[in-house]
Scaffold this motif. Structure first.
Motif, short mmCIF file in Angstrom:
data_model
loop_
_atom_site.label_atom_id
_atom_site.label_comp_id
_atom_site.label_asym_id
_atom_site.label_seq_id
_atom_site.Cartn_x
_atom_site.Cartn_y
_atom_site.Cartn_z
N ASP A 295 -21.31 -4.40 149.24
CA ASP A 295 -21.85 -3.51 148.20
C ASP A 295 -20.89 -3.51 147.01
OD1 ASP A 295 -22.55 -1.35 146.57
OD2 ASP A 295 -23.06 -0.05 148.25
N ARG A 296 -21.31 -4.14 145.90
CA ARG A 296 -20.42 -4.23 144.74
C ARG A 296 -19.96 -2.87 144.25
NH1 ARG A 296 -21.32 -7.65 139.07
NH2 ARG A 296 -19.44 -6.86 138.03
N ALA A 297 -20.87 -1.92 144.19
CA ALA A 297 -20.51 -0.59 143.71
C ALA A 297 -19.46 0.06 144.60
CB ALA A 297 -21.76 0.29 143.61
N ALA A 298 -19.60 -0.11 145.91
CA ALA A 298 -18.64 0.47 146.84
C ALA A 298 -17.26 -0.16 146.67
CB ALA A 298 -19.12 0.30 148.27
N VAL A 299 -17.23 -1.46 146.47
CA VAL A 299 -15.96 -2.16 146.26
C VAL A 299 -15.29 -1.67 144.98
CG1 VAL A 299 -14.95 -4.41 145.66
CG2 VAL A 299 -16.57 -4.23 147.56
N GLU A 300 -16.05 -1.60 143.90
CA GLU A 300 -15.47 -1.17 142.63
C GLU A 300 -14.99 0.28 142.70
OE1 GLU A 300 -18.50 -2.14 139.81
OE2 GLU A 300 -17.94 -4.27 139.76
N ALA A 301 -15.72 1.11 143.43
CA ALA A 301 -15.31 2.51 143.59
C ALA A 301 -14.02 2.61 144.41
CB ALA A 301 -16.41 3.31 144.26
N ALA A 302 -13.88 1.78 145.43
CA ALA A 302 -12.67 1.81 146.25
C ALA A 302 -11.46 1.37 145.44
CB ALA A 302 -12.84 0.92 147.47
N VAL A 303 -11.61 0.32 144.65
CA VAL A 303 -10.50 -0.13 143.80
C VAL A 303 -10.13 0.96 142.80
CG1 VAL A 303 -9.85 -1.79 142.01
CG2 VAL A 303 -10.98 -2.59 144.10
N ALA A 304 -11.13 1.55 142.17
CA ALA A 304 -10.87 2.62 141.19
C ALA A 304 -10.17 3.80 141.85
CB ALA A 304 -12.18 3.07 140.55
N TYR A 305 -10.56 4.13 143.08
CA TYR A 305 -9.94 5.23 143.80
C TYR A 305 -8.47 4.93 144.08
CZ TYR A 305 -8.95 8.54 147.57
OH TYR A 305 -8.39 9.52 148.35
N ALA A 306 -8.17 3.69 144.49
CA ALA A 306 -6.79 3.32 144.77
C ALA A 306 -5.93 3.46 143.52
CB ALA A 306 -6.72 1.89 145.30
N VAL A 307 -6.44 2.97 142.39
CA VAL A 307 -5.68 3.02 141.14
C VAL A 307 -5.50 4.47 140.69
CG1 VAL A 307 -5.67 2.37 138.71
CG2 VAL A 307 -6.41 0.72 140.45
N GLU A 308 -6.56 5.28 140.82
CA GLU A 308 -6.47 6.68 140.43
C GLU A 308 -5.51 7.45 141.32
OE1 GLU A 308 -9.35 10.65 140.24
OE2 GLU A 308 -10.24 8.68 140.55
N THR A 309 -5.54 7.14 142.62
CA THR A 309 -4.71 7.88 143.58
C THR A 309 -3.24 7.49 143.50
OG1 THR A 309 -6.60 8.06 145.10
CG2 THR A 309 -4.40 8.39 146.03
N PHE A 310 -2.99 6.19 143.39
CA PHE A 310 -1.61 5.69 143.45
C PHE A 310 -1.02 5.36 142.08
CE2 PHE A 310 -3.30 4.00 147.68
CZ PHE A 310 -2.87 5.11 148.39
N GLY A 311 -1.88 5.28 141.07
CA GLY A 311 -1.39 4.95 139.74
C GLY A 311 -1.21 3.49 139.47
N THR A 312 -1.44 2.65 140.47
CA THR A 312 -1.28 1.21 140.34
C THR A 312 -1.99 0.55 141.51
OG1 THR A 312 0.33 -0.61 140.14
CG2 THR A 312 0.86 1.15 141.69
N LEU A 313 -2.18 -0.76 141.41
CA LEU A 313 -2.62 -1.55 142.55
C LEU A 313 -1.87 -2.86 142.47
CD1 LEU A 313 -4.41 -1.83 145.04
CD2 LEU A 313 -6.17 -2.87 143.58
N ASP A 314 -1.07 -3.11 143.50
CA ASP A 314 -0.18 -4.27 143.51
C ASP A 314 -0.58 -5.33 144.53
OD1 ASP A 314 2.13 -2.99 141.77
OD2 ASP A 314 1.61 -1.52 143.32
N VAL A 315 -1.25 -4.90 145.60
CA VAL A 315 -1.59 -5.82 146.68
C VAL A 315 -3.02 -5.60 147.13
CG1 VAL A 315 -1.06 -6.53 149.05
CG2 VAL A 315 0.81 -5.87 147.51
#
Length: 267
Positions: free
Chosen positions: A69-89
């Motif tokens: 589900d593309r929307a679910a994937v994009e939401a998960a990535v956005a959540y990681a960035v919002e929660t942690f402030g970055t995404l490195d891995v």
């Protein structure tokens, strides 16, 4: 000894992280200082795994994510960035594996599509959503989990084709992402003792004899390889395939055993 600082300040997103290789990888990265988002199509299992890791003092979150589900994937990535402030891995571990029909001509379209969608296209969706954030981090890394099924014939037509496709995607994406500061690599496990093998001890015992190192893999074996490729220790490694299979694809143990048996047979 595990380096507990390699991922300090880094954030990671892992798909298929509720159990097995994904859960072991989440634990390994978190133990080394990463903040980790565990995603899985089974949110309850992901939450249980995350809870167990938090009880050990590790910084992890859980979120439902169906990689088909593309929307679910994009939401998960956005959540990681919002929660942690970055995404490195990003670790692409989610997959689907359907049993083969007795005859190839009877293979249904839906099982073929399901395996490729979850295993290969799902990784593509995750890479596409995460890449801008990985590039922004200045040291981004993508590690996908392949399989020896993508290298040799071990059955499962669709799953094997999808895993072979991950190897190609790793190479092409490495070429594209390298100038953006993102490394892309692949781990290729052999047989690993996960929930997929529960209740199949006799089969595991039989398979074990084909491994030159004398055992099947454990999730921690693969997690260690993923952690290496995601870390600064692999800063000059991209587009690579790291085979972690106990020697299975390097040595034809069955051939050796057949020759020995024939040589020992009475004439």
């Amino acid at each position: 000894m595990t380096d507990t600082t390699r991922f300090t300040g880094h954030a990671a997103l892992i798909t298929g992280a509720a159990r097995g290789i994904g859960a072991a990888t989440a634990a390994r990265l978190a133990e080394e200082g990463a903040r980790v988002l565990l995603t899985d199509a089974d949110p309850d299992a992901a939450a249980r795994t995350a809870g167990a890791l938090r009880a050990r003092g590790l910084t992890v979150r859980a979120r439902a994510c169906d990689v088909t589900d593309r929307a679910a994937v994009e939401a998960a990535v956005a959540y990681a960035v919002e929660t942690f402030g970055t995404l490195d891995v990003l670790v692409n571990n989610a997959y689907a594996c359907s049993p083969d029909a007795p005859r190839f001509e009877d293979e249904p379209d839906d099982s073929w599509a399901r395996d490729l969608d979850a295993t290969l296209t799902g990784a593509y969706r995750c890479c596409r959503a995460a890449l801008p954030h990985l590039a922004a981090s200045g040291h981004g890394a993508i590690v996908s989990v392949g399989s020896v099924n993508g290298v040799q014939d071990f059955g499962n037509h669709a799953y094997s084709a999808a895993k072979a496709g991950l190897a190609s995607l790793t190479r092409t994406l490495a070429g594209h992402a390298g100038p953006r500061g993102v490394r892309v690599n692949l781990v290729v496990p052999g047989t690993v003792r996960t929930t997929a093998w529960e209740g199949r001890d006799a089969e595991l015992a039989a398979v074990r004899r084909l491994y030159p190192l004398g055992r099947v893999g454990e999730p921690a074996d693969i997690a260690a390889a993923v952690a290496f490729l995601a870390s600064r220790d692999a800063a000059w490694v991209t587009g690579a395939t790291l085979v972690v299979d106990g020697g299975l694809t390097a040595v034809h143990a069955g051939f050796r055993q057949a020759v020995r048996a024939a040589g020992d047979a009475p004439r």
